[in-house]
Design a protein around this motif. Structure first.
Motif, mmCIF file in Angstrom:
data_model
loop_
_atom_site.group_PDB
_atom_site.id
_atom_site.type_symbol
_atom_site.label_atom_id
_atom_site.label_comp_id
_atom_site.label_asym_id
_atom_site.label_seq_id
_atom_site.Cartn_x
_atom_site.Cartn_y
_atom_site.Cartn_z
ATOM 1 N N ALA A 135 0.648 -1.117 0.045
ATOM 2 C CA ALA A 135 -0.009 0.165 -0.232
ATOM 3 C C ALA A 135 0.710 1.146 0.315
ATOM 4 C CB ALA A 135 -0.823 -0.541 1.333
ATOM 5 N N PRO A 136 0.309 2.169 -0.603
ATOM 6 C CA PRO A 136 1.256 3.263 -0.539
ATOM 7 C C PRO A 136 1.753 4.024 1.253
ATOM 8 C CG PRO A 136 -0.831 4.064 -1.684
ATOM 9 C CD PRO A 136 -1.547 2.444 -1.067
ATOM 10 N N ALA A 137 2.802 4.111 0.920
ATOM 11 C CA ALA A 137 3.774 4.490 2.240
ATOM 12 C C ALA A 137 2.968 5.518 2.835
ATOM 13 C CB ALA A 137 4.983 5.422 1.783
ATOM 14 N N GLY A 138 2.981 4.754 4.564
ATOM 15 C CA GLY A 138 1.976 5.278 5.622
ATOM 16 C C GLY A 138 0.668 5.542 5.515
ATOM 17 N N SER A 139 -0.344 4.475 4.716
ATOM 18 C CA SER A 139 -1.249 5.427 4.013
ATOM 19 C C SER A 139 -2.180 4.185 4.976
ATOM 20 C CB SER A 139 -1.918 4.827 2.907
ATOM 21 O OG SER A 139 -1.649 3.683 2.228
ATOM 22 N N ALA A 140 -2.127 2.977 5.348
ATOM 23 C CA ALA A 140 -2.220 2.214 6.116
ATOM 24 C C ALA A 140 -2.854 2.185 7.971
ATOM 25 C CB ALA A 140 -2.058 1.050 6.341
ATOM 26 N N ASP A 141 -4.538 2.609 8.291
ATOM 27 C CA ASP A 141 -4.467 2.082 9.627
ATOM 28 C C ASP A 141 -4.327 0.820 10.161
ATOM 29 O OD1 ASP A 141 -6.582 5.209 9.719
ATOM 30 O OD2 ASP A 141 -7.710 3.813 7.951
ATOM 31 N N ALA A 142 -4.392 0.142 9.701
ATOM 32 C CA ALA A 142 -3.932 -1.415 9.914
ATOM 33 C C ALA A 142 -3.223 -2.484 9.144
ATOM 34 C CB ALA A 142 -5.254 -1.661 10.328
ATOM 35 N N VAL A 143 -2.378 -2.785 9.011
ATOM 36 C CA VAL A 143 -2.106 -4.065 8.720
ATOM 37 C C VAL A 143 -1.961 -5.551 9.404
ATOM 38 C CG1 VAL A 143 0.533 -4.988 7.506
ATOM 39 C CG2 VAL A 143 0.041 -2.720 7.457
ATOM 40 N N LEU A 144 -3.019 -6.408 8.033
ATOM 41 C CA LEU A 144 -3.352 -8.014 9.405
ATOM 42 C C LEU A 144 -2.503 -8.910 9.152
ATOM 43 C CD1 LEU A 144 -7.191 -6.728 9.012
ATOM 44 C CD2 LEU A 144 -5.549 -6.975 11.617
ATOM 45 N N THR A 145 -1.922 -9.759 9.618
ATOM 46 C CA THR A 145 -1.293 -10.671 9.037
ATOM 47 C C THR A 145 -1.796 -12.195 9.252
ATOM 48 O OG1 THR A 145 0.641 -12.080 8.627
ATOM 49 C CG2 THR A 145 0.551 -10.591 9.758
ATOM 50 N N PHE A 146 -2.119 -13.233 8.883
ATOM 51 C CA PHE A 146 -3.259 -14.171 9.564
ATOM 52 C C PHE A 146 -2.127 -15.505 9.277
ATOM 53 C CE2 PHE A 146 -6.409 -11.466 8.727
ATOM 54 C CZ PHE A 146 -6.690 -11.320 10.432
ATOM 55 N N ARG A 147 -2.139 -16.264 10.454
ATOM 56 C CA ARG A 147 -0.862 -17.322 10.351
ATOM 57 C C ARG A 147 0.176 -17.258 9.382
ATOM 58 N NH1 ARG A 147 -5.510 -17.294 10.021
ATOM 59 N NH2 ARG A 147 -5.745 -18.431 7.892
ATOM 60 N N ASN A 148 0.827 -16.609 9.466
ATOM 61 C CA ASN A 148 2.214 -16.056 7.603
ATOM 62 C C ASN A 148 3.871 -16.207 8.567
ATOM 63 O OD1 ASN A 148 -0.320 -16.130 5.410
ATOM 64 N ND2 ASN A 148 -0.300 -14.143 5.609
ATOM 65 N N VAL A 149 4.095 -16.069 9.528
ATOM 66 C CA VAL A 149 5.364 -16.075 9.645
ATOM 67 C C VAL A 149 6.710 -16.616 9.520
ATOM 68 C CG1 VAL A 149 6.571 -15.016 11.656
ATOM 69 C CG2 VAL A 149 4.775 -14.124 11.808
ATOM 70 N N HIS A 150 5.786 -17.622 9.750
ATOM 71 C CA HIS A 150 6.319 -19.074 9.293
ATOM 72 C C HIS A 150 6.501 -19.121 8.458
ATOM 73 C CE1 HIS A 150 2.322 -20.683 9.003
ATOM 74 N NE2 HIS A 150 2.434 -20.887 8.221
ATOM 75 N N ASN A 151 6.037 -19.034 7.258
ATOM 76 C CA ASN A 151 5.937 -18.762 5.697
ATOM 77 C C ASN A 151 7.530 -18.197 6.018
ATOM 78 O OD1 ASN A 151 3.825 -20.582 4.875
ATOM 79 N ND2 ASN A 151 2.448 -18.544 5.086
ATOM 80 N N TRP A 152 7.866 -17.217 5.941
ATOM 81 C CA TRP A 152 8.868 -16.160 5.678
ATOM 82 C C TRP A 152 9.891 -16.742 6.718
ATOM 83 C CZ3 TRP A 152 4.881 -12.034 7.997
ATOM 84 C CH2 TRP A 152 3.608 -12.337 7.170
ATOM 85 N N MET A 153 9.891 -17.835 7.187
ATOM 86 C CA MET A 153 11.188 -17.870 7.708
ATOM 87 C C MET A 153 12.111 -18.680 7.109
ATOM 88 S SD MET A 153 9.774 -18.358 11.647
ATOM 89 C CE MET A 153 11.455 -18.918 12.230
ATOM 90 N N GLY A 154 12.093 -19.621 5.831
ATOM 91 C CA GLY A 154 12.573 -20.203 4.996
ATOM 92 C C GLY A 154 13.108 -19.630 4.100
ATOM 93 N N GLY A 155 13.041 -18.620 4.328
ATOM 94 C CA GLY A 155 13.754 -17.563 3.141
ATOM 95 C C GLY A 155 14.814 -16.685 4.135
#
Length: 268
Positions: A135-155
């Protein structure tokens, strides 16, 4: 007979209008546009309590990270339509990963075919470690992530992911994280293999990016989950990687034990 058909048509129109413009979170959750199999999982995912905890309001600009098949999008899109904005930061369009490609194509089809519900959704992409703009920088009121953190750990991209979330948020904005929860002291290697991440590690990633932990919740806790299974978190429903082997046992446990954390981007 014509009157009956007219009535049926009117009922259908009202139904679609209700789905397209939900007046509240409760309306969006109860909408008959939702996929029945998704709604059946409310007992494990507690969408009303979770989104209230993340302080999501219909007038907000919200970024959903990697929405997959649209489980939370089915709730967020009608809730935000007409008053707020939903950015769906999906898998990269140029991905060569088969699952990512199929998931994004399916999501694009959903947006195109059900415009009364999803016509206002802004489709972006998220490639952790890359230059994608969720999203454009500084534009969001909320960022939500559901059950994703482990997916980014492989890389080794988990820190880059949190840095991206920080950039997209307004000062004072909320980062909401739900993640499968590992037992304290679990090694990073085991986290990557099992799909369970320690709460302390997620908090560390957020703090390194500049966030402040505002509150944690046990909304999505499951004390029956030991976090120790032959195929990691994917042993449990909905994946049930072992097939029929001990299926009843894992169905009785239910979905994973999860942390629910609300972080805040400082105002200054």
């Amino acid at each position: 007979m014509k009157f009956v058909h007219w009535l049926a048509g009117m009922a259908c129109a009202v139904s679609l209008a209700g789905a397209a413009h939900a007046d509240s979170l409760k309306d969006a959750i109860k909408g008959d546009h939702r996929t029945p199999a998704y709604a059946a999982r409310d007992q494990y995912r507690h969408p009303e309590e979770t989104l209230n905890f993340f302080q999501v309001k219909p007038t907000m600009t919200v970024v959903e990270i990697w929405p997959g098949g649209g489980w939370y999008s089915e709730i967020l899109a009608p809730m935000l339509k007409g008053k707020g904005t939903l950015y769906a930061a999906h898998f990269p369009a140029a991905t060569e990963v088969g699952y990512f490609k199929r998931s994004r194509e399916s999501f694009e089809k959903l947006l195109a075919e059900e415009k009364d519900v999803y016509g206002a959704v802004k489709l972006t992409e998220f490639a952790p470690g890359g230059d994608s703009e969720i999203a454009p920088a500084g534009s969001a009121d909320a960022v939500l992530t559901f059950r994703n953190v482990h997916n980014w750990m492989g890389g080794n991209n988990e820190q880059a992911a949190f840095n991206t979330f920080f950039k997209a948020l307004k000062p004072g904005g909320v980062l909401g994280v739900v993640e499968h929860r590992a037992k304290p002291g679990t090694s990073r290697e085991e986290m990557g293999k099992s799909g369970y991440v320690t709460q302390d590690y997620v908090i560390e990633l957020a703090k390194n990016a500049g966030f402040v932990l505002e509150e944690s919740s046990e909304i999505n806790a499951n004390p029956k989950d030991t976090a120790k299974h032959p195929k990691g978190v994917w042993t449990l429903p909905p994946s049930l990687r072992l097939g029929d082997e001990d299926k009843e046992k894992y169905l009785a446990i239910g979905e994973s034990d999860r942390m629910t954390l609300r972080f805040r981007k400082p105002k200054s």
